[in-house]
Design an enzyme around this catalytic site. Structure first.
Site, PDB file in Angstrom:
ATOM      1  N   GLU A  65       1.014  -1.132  -0.060  1.00 61.16           N
ATOM      2  CA  GLU A  65      -0.102   0.011  -0.219  1.00 61.16           C
ATOM      3  C   GLU A  65       0.855   1.301   0.058  1.00 61.16           C
ATOM      4  O   GLU A  65       1.993   1.183   0.472  1.00 61.16           O
ATOM      5  CB  GLU A  65      -0.903  -0.108   1.188  1.00 61.16           C
ATOM      6  CG  GLU A  65      -1.937   0.964   1.632  1.00 61.16           C
ATOM      7  CD  GLU A  65      -2.994   1.274   0.315  1.00 61.16           C
ATOM      8  OE1 GLU A  65      -2.342   1.426  -0.689  1.00 61.16           O
ATOM      9  OE2 GLU A  65      -4.201   1.866   0.687  1.00 61.16           O
ATOM     10  N   ASP A  93      -3.298   6.354   6.206  1.00 61.06           N
ATOM     11  CA  ASP A  93      -3.814   7.580   6.836  1.00 61.06           C
ATOM     12  C   ASP A  93      -4.748   6.977   7.684  1.00 61.06           C
ATOM     13  O   ASP A  93      -4.406   6.942   8.930  1.00 61.06           O
ATOM     14  CB  ASP A  93      -4.318   8.435   5.522  1.00 61.06           C
ATOM     15  CG  ASP A  93      -4.490   9.862   5.753  1.00 61.06           C
ATOM     16  OD1 ASP A  93      -4.609   9.981   7.057  1.00 61.06           O
ATOM     17  OD2 ASP A  93      -4.381  10.516   5.035  1.00 61.06           O
ATOM     18  N   PHE A 123      -0.247  16.783   3.652  1.00 64.06           N
ATOM     19  CA  PHE A 123      -0.694  16.146   2.269  1.00 64.06           C
ATOM     20  C   PHE A 123       0.464  15.858   1.379  1.00 64.06           C
ATOM     21  O   PHE A 123       1.325  16.948   1.166  1.00 64.06           O
ATOM     22  CB  PHE A 123      -1.665  16.983   1.650  1.00 64.06           C
ATOM     23  CG  PHE A 123      -1.986  16.205   0.320  1.00 64.06           C
ATOM     24  CD1 PHE A 123      -3.092  15.206   0.693  1.00 64.06           C
ATOM     25  CD2 PHE A 123      -1.590  16.535  -0.816  1.00 64.06           C
ATOM     26  CE1 PHE A 123      -3.485  14.446  -0.703  1.00 64.06           C
ATOM     27  CE2 PHE A 123      -1.958  15.620  -2.139  1.00 64.06           C
ATOM     28  CZ  PHE A 123      -2.990  14.603  -1.914  1.00 64.06           C
TER      29      PHE A 123
END
Ligand code: XMP
Length: 194
Positions: free
Chosen positions: A114, A118, A167
Site C-alpha cells: 500500500e 492514513d 498532504f
C-alpha cells in the site's frame, strides 16, 4: 537543480516546498523491505506455495514495482482499483471496487503493498474483503504511515516510513493526478493549490 528561471519550460521540481524522503532514502528502505520479505516468505516459496503481491491503483503501483524487484522469491503481481465515496481529501471508508484482482487468491499468500496508511479506513475495508476469499495468509506493507490522531488499528508486517500528517506527493502519490512520477516524496508549495 530545478531553478530554471531562464527557461520557460515547466519544471515540476519547482512546485515542491520540502522533500521528506529522498530518492536514495526510498530506494534503500524499499530494498530493506524486499530483503525482509524475501526471508519471511522463503519457506513458503520452498513449499511451492504461491505468493501474490497486490497493490491498489493508482498510488501504490510505483512502490509495488520497486518492491517486487527487491524480492528474490517467485511471485505473482495483481492489481485492484477502488473508489472511495465521500468528498474532499478525507477517506470515508465506503469503498467501491472498480477493478477487482485478475486471479483468485484462495490458498495463496497475499502481500498488500500500500502507498500510505492514513485513516486506515481503506485498508480496513480491503483486508476484510480479501480475507473473505480465504488466502493462506494476508499481510500489509505500507510504504508510509501517517501520524494522525485517529487511525484504524491495522496490523502491518512492515512500515516503510512514518510520516507527518501533511498532504504529500511523489513516488506514486498525486495531487490532482500529477506528481506521481517524482522519484522522491515531499510537500507542495501552497501556491500550487491555488
Ligand atoms: P485512508 O485514509 O483510508 O486513505 O487510510 C488511504 C488512501 O488515501 C490516499 N492518501 C493520500 N494521497 N497524499 C496522497 O497523494 C496523501 O498525503 C494521502 N493521504 C492519503 C491514498 O490513496 C491512500 O491509499
Amino acid at each position: 537543480d530545478g531553478a530554471n528561471t531562464a527557461s520557460a519550460h515547466y519544471d515540476m521540481h519547482n512546485d515542491i516546498k520540502e522533500v521528506f524522503f529522498t530518492e536514495q532514502q526510498i530506494q534503500k528502505r524499499v530494498a530493506e523491505l524486499g530483503d525482509a520479505l524475501t526471508q519471511e516468505f522463503q519457506s513458503v516459496a520452498d513449499k511451492g506455495e504461491t505468493i501474490v503481491l497486490v497493490s491498489v491503483l493508482r498510488g501504490a503501483a510505483i512502490f509495488m514495482a520497486d518492491l517486487a524487484r527487491y524480492m528474490n522469491v517467485p511471485l505473482e503481481m495483481d492489481y485492484m482499483a477502488i473508489s472511495s465515496y465521500g468528498s474532499g481529501t478525507k477517506s470515508s471508508g465506503v469503498v467501491r471496487i472498480l477493478k477487482d484482482l485478475s486471479s483468485e487468491i484462495k490458498g495463496k499468500h497475499v502481500i498488500i503493498a500500500e502507498d500510505i496508511l492514513d485513516s486506515g479506513l481503506t485498508l480496513t475495508y480491503l483486508l476484510k474483503n480479501l480475507a473473505s476469499r480465504e488466502p493462506a495468509s494476508l499481510s500489509v506493507v505500507p510504504l508510509l504511515r501517517k501520524k494522525v490522531k485517529e487511525q484504524a488499528p491495522i496490523d502491518c508486517l512492515h512500515v516503510g516510513f512514518e510520516c507527518p500528517d501533511e498532504f504529500i506527493v511523489g513516488y506514486g502519490l498525486d495531487y490532482a493526478e500529477k506528481y506521481r512520477n517524482l522519484p522522491y516524496i515531499g510537500v507542495l508549495k501552497p501556491e500550487v493549490y491555488e
